[in-house]
Design a protein around this motif. Structure first.
Motif, PDB file in Angstrom:
ATOM      1  N   HIS A 115       0.830  -1.204   0.000  1.00 15.39           N
ATOM      2  CA  HIS A 115       0.000   0.000   0.000  1.00 15.39           C
ATOM      3  C   HIS A 115       0.872   1.266   0.000  1.00 15.39           C
ATOM      4  O   HIS A 115       0.601   2.221  -0.745  1.00 15.39           O
ATOM      5  CB  HIS A 115      -0.945  -0.013   1.208  1.00 15.39           C
ATOM      6  N   VAL A 116       1.930   1.276   0.812  1.00 20.93           N
ATOM      7  CA  VAL A 116       2.839   2.435   0.865  1.00 20.93           C
ATOM      8  C   VAL A 116       3.496   2.645  -0.506  1.00 20.93           C
ATOM      9  O   VAL A 116       3.608   3.784  -0.977  1.00 20.93           O
ATOM     10  CB  VAL A 116       3.893   2.246   1.983  1.00 20.93           C
ATOM     11  N   LEU A 117       3.912   1.570  -1.152  1.00 23.31           N
ATOM     12  CA  LEU A 117       4.541   1.696  -2.466  1.00 23.31           C
ATOM     13  C   LEU A 117       3.537   2.177  -3.516  1.00 23.31           C
ATOM     14  O   LEU A 117       3.894   2.976  -4.394  1.00 23.31           O
ATOM     15  CB  LEU A 117       5.176   0.371  -2.883  1.00 23.31           C
ATOM     16  N   GLU A 118       2.295   1.700  -3.427  1.00 27.17           N
ATOM     17  CA  GLU A 118       1.265   2.192  -4.349  1.00 27.17           C
ATOM     18  C   GLU A 118       1.065   3.694  -4.172  1.00 27.17           C
ATOM     19  O   GLU A 118       0.943   4.434  -5.154  1.00 27.17           O
ATOM     20  CB  GLU A 118      -0.060   1.459  -4.123  1.00 27.17           C
ATOM     21  N   LEU A 119       1.028   4.135  -2.922  1.00 26.82           N
ATOM     22  CA  LEU A 119       0.872   5.570  -2.646  1.00 26.82           C
ATOM     23  C   LEU A 119       2.079   6.365  -3.159  1.00 26.82           C
ATOM     24  O   LEU A 119       1.918   7.467  -3.693  1.00 26.82           O
ATOM     25  CB  LEU A 119       0.676   5.808  -1.147  1.00 26.82           C
ATOM     26  N   ALA A 120       3.288   5.821  -2.995  1.00 29.52           N
ATOM     27  CA  ALA A 120       4.491   6.509  -3.476  1.00 29.52           C
ATOM     28  C   ALA A 120       4.456   6.653  -4.995  1.00 29.52           C
ATOM     29  O   ALA A 120       4.745   7.737  -5.526  1.00 29.52           O
ATOM     30  CB  ALA A 120       5.743   5.746  -3.036  1.00 29.52           C
ATOM     31  N   VAL A 121       4.094   5.583  -5.688  1.00 33.30           N
ATOM     32  CA  VAL A 121       4.016   5.646  -7.152  1.00 33.30           C
ATOM     33  C   VAL A 121       2.948   6.654  -7.572  1.00 33.30           C
ATOM     34  O   VAL A 121       3.171   7.467  -8.483  1.00 33.30           O
ATOM     35  CB  VAL A 121       3.733   4.243  -7.750  1.00 33.30           C
ATOM     36  N   LEU A 122       1.827   6.635  -6.897  1.00 36.30           N
ATOM     37  CA  LEU A 122       0.766   7.597  -7.195  1.00 36.30           C
ATOM     38  C   LEU A 122       1.249   9.026  -6.944  1.00 36.30           C
ATOM     39  O   LEU A 122       1.027   9.926  -7.765  1.00 36.30           O
ATOM     40  CB  LEU A 122      -0.462   7.283  -6.337  1.00 36.30           C
ATOM     41  N   PHE A 123       1.908   9.250  -5.826  1.00 37.77           N
ATOM     42  CA  PHE A 123       2.424  10.575  -5.484  1.00 37.77           C
ATOM     43  C   PHE A 123       3.400  11.068  -6.550  1.00 37.77           C
ATOM     44  O   PHE A 123       3.267  12.176  -7.070  1.00 37.77           O
ATOM     45  CB  PHE A 123       3.108  10.546  -4.110  1.00 37.77           C
ATOM     46  N   TYR A 124       4.397  10.248  -6.886  1.00 36.14           N
ATOM     47  CA  TYR A 124       5.401  10.675  -7.863  1.00 36.14           C
ATOM     48  C   TYR A 124       4.802  10.815  -9.266  1.00 36.14           C
ATOM     49  O   TYR A 124       5.269  11.646 -10.049  1.00 36.14           O
ATOM     50  CB  TYR A 124       6.609   9.735  -7.862  1.00 36.14           C
ATOM     51  N   SER A 125       3.780  10.034  -9.562  1.00 38.51           N
ATOM     52  CA  SER A 125       3.072  10.207 -10.844  1.00 38.51           C
ATOM     53  C   SER A 125       2.426  11.584 -10.881  1.00 38.51           C
ATOM     54  O   SER A 125       2.512  12.302 -11.893  1.00 38.51           O
ATOM     55  CB  SER A 125       1.995   9.139 -11.029  1.00 38.51           C
ATOM     56  N   HIS A 126       1.789  11.968  -9.791  1.00 41.31           N
ATOM     57  CA  HIS A 126       1.156  13.288  -9.731  1.00 41.31           C
ATOM     58  C   HIS A 126       2.209  14.398  -9.760  1.00 41.31           C
ATOM     59  O   HIS A 126       1.991  15.435 -10.404  1.00 41.31           O
ATOM     60  CB  HIS A 126       0.283  13.420  -8.486  1.00 41.31           C
ATOM     61  N   VAL A 127       3.321  14.191  -9.086  1.00 39.56           N
ATOM     62  CA  VAL A 127       4.397  15.188  -9.108  1.00 39.56           C
ATOM     63  C   VAL A 127       4.871  15.389 -10.547  1.00 39.56           C
ATOM     64  O   VAL A 127       5.057  16.521 -11.003  1.00 39.56           O
ATOM     65  CB  VAL A 127       5.571  14.767  -8.189  1.00 39.56           C
ATOM     66  N   GLU A 128       5.052  14.291 -11.264  1.00 34.36           N
ATOM     67  CA  GLU A 128       5.503  14.369 -12.652  1.00 34.36           C
ATOM     68  C   GLU A 128       4.457  15.071 -13.526  1.00 34.36           C
ATOM     69  O   GLU A 128       4.799  15.937 -14.340  1.00 34.36           O
ATOM     70  CB  GLU A 128       5.787  12.960 -13.177  1.00 34.36           C
ATOM     71  N   GLU A 129       3.187  14.697 -13.350  1.00 32.48           N
ATOM     72  CA  GLU A 129       2.114  15.339 -14.118  1.00 32.48           C
ATOM     73  C   GLU A 129       2.055  16.835 -13.818  1.00 32.48           C
ATOM     74  O   GLU A 129       1.922  17.653 -14.728  1.00 32.48           O
ATOM     75  CB  GLU A 129       0.765  14.700 -13.779  1.00 32.48           C
ATOM     76  N   LEU A 130       2.138  17.172 -12.531  1.00 29.16           N
ATOM     77  CA  LEU A 130       2.094  18.590 -12.151  1.00 29.16           C
ATOM     78  C   LEU A 130       3.296  19.343 -12.697  1.00 29.16           C
ATOM     79  O   LEU A 130       3.173  20.497 -13.137  1.00 29.16           O
ATOM     80  CB  LEU A 130       2.019  18.738 -10.629  1.00 29.16           C
ATOM     81  N   GLY A 131       4.461  18.728 -12.672  1.00 29.59           N
ATOM     82  CA  GLY A 131       5.667  19.361 -13.226  1.00 29.59           C
ATOM     83  C   GLY A 131       5.499  19.644 -14.708  1.00 29.59           C
ATOM     84  O   GLY A 131       5.839  20.741 -15.191  1.00 29.59           O
ATOM     85  N   ASN A 132       4.980  18.663 -15.440  1.00 30.81           N
ATOM     86  CA  ASN A 132       4.743  18.857 -16.882  1.00 30.81           C
ATOM     87  C   ASN A 132       3.708  19.949 -17.122  1.00 30.81           C
ATOM     88  O   ASN A 132       3.881  20.804 -17.994  1.00 30.81           O
ATOM     89  CB  ASN A 132       4.288  17.545 -17.532  1.00 30.81           C
ATOM     90  N   TRP A 133       2.643  19.898 -16.353  1.00 32.58           N
ATOM     91  CA  TRP A 133       1.586  20.887 -16.508  1.00 32.58           C
ATOM     92  C   TRP A 133       2.095  22.287 -16.176  1.00 32.58           C
ATOM     93  O   TRP A 133       1.819  23.253 -16.873  1.00 32.58           O
ATOM     94  CB  TRP A 133       0.402  20.526 -15.595  1.00 32.58           C
ATOM     95  N   PHE A 134       2.910  22.384 -15.106  1.00 35.02           N
ATOM     96  CA  PHE A 134       3.475  23.670 -14.718  1.00 35.02           C
ATOM     97  C   PHE A 134       4.391  24.211 -15.816  1.00 35.02           C
ATOM     98  O   PHE A 134       4.380  25.408 -16.124  1.00 35.02           O
ATOM     99  CB  PHE A 134       4.224  23.552 -13.390  1.00 35.02           C
TER     100      PHE A 134
END
Length: 195
Positions: free
Chosen positions: A141-160
């Motif tokens: 579960h922690v690893l799923e959350l980490a992957v989700l978090f970093y996916s969002h960070v990457e998406e937000l970085g691209n969007w920014f």
């Protein structure tokens, strides 16, 4: 008469021998059952020990060594993939434990072994397995959350980056309608940024 007496005596001795033979056979049968009980219990205990040893020497070691979640999406995914592989391996241990718990119930029901001894060993196995499985699940579960978090960070970085390049743009409109469209587009981007 001597023949009759001799025959009687021989028959008496034969009956006595047969009675002793039945007694010995009965004792042998009882000891054989007890031996089978002890053997079944020992085999069960040994199988449980093997499962518990695997948990201690491999499963627990893996969980202790693999506590990181990664500092980026690629590393998190690598940890997640490693954990999924581990879960595939540990599934065999779970299956063995389930079989042993079923065997414990059968052994206890047959009366061949001391039910208290069997249930004691089975409870220990069940406790270790459920505790371990819970920790494996938590790690997943922690690893799923980490992957989700970093996916969002990457998406937000691209969007920014896209938003920044649009805002840096010196695009101006020649017409009033075009200027209103650019203002509306900027307003929409601002609202979505704030959300």
């Amino acid at each position: 008469a001597d023949y009759q007496e001799g025959a009687s005596h021989v028959l008496s001795v034969i009956h006595e021998i047969l009675a002793h033979h039945r007694q010995l056979e009965s004792k042998w049968h009882a000891k054989k059952i007890k031996l089978h009980q002890r053997l079944a219990l020992r085999l069960f205990q040994e199988d449980v020990k093997q499962v518990l040893d695997w948990l201690e020497k491999h499963g627990e070691v893996f969980l202790r060594k693999n506590v990181g979640i990664g500092r980026n999406l690629q590393k998190s995914r690598a940890y997640q993939k490693s954990h999924e592989t581990f879960e595939g391996v540990v599934q065999n241990t779970y299956t063995n434990a389930e079989k042993l718990l079923a065997a414990a119930e059968e052994l206890a029901q047959t009366g061949e072994c001391n039910a208290d001894d069997i249930y004691s060993v089975a409870r220990e196995l069940e406790s270790h397995i459920s505790s371990f499985a819970r920790r494996v699940e938590q790690r997943r579960h922690v690893l799923e959350l980490a992957v989700l978090f970093y996916s969002h960070v990457e998406e937000l970085g691209n969007w920014f980056s896209e938003l920044k390049s649009e805002l840096v743009s010196e695009e101006v409109s020649e017409t009033y309608e075009g200027a209103e469209r650019l203002v509306e587009q900027f307003s929409t981007q601002r609202d979505s940024t704030l959300d």
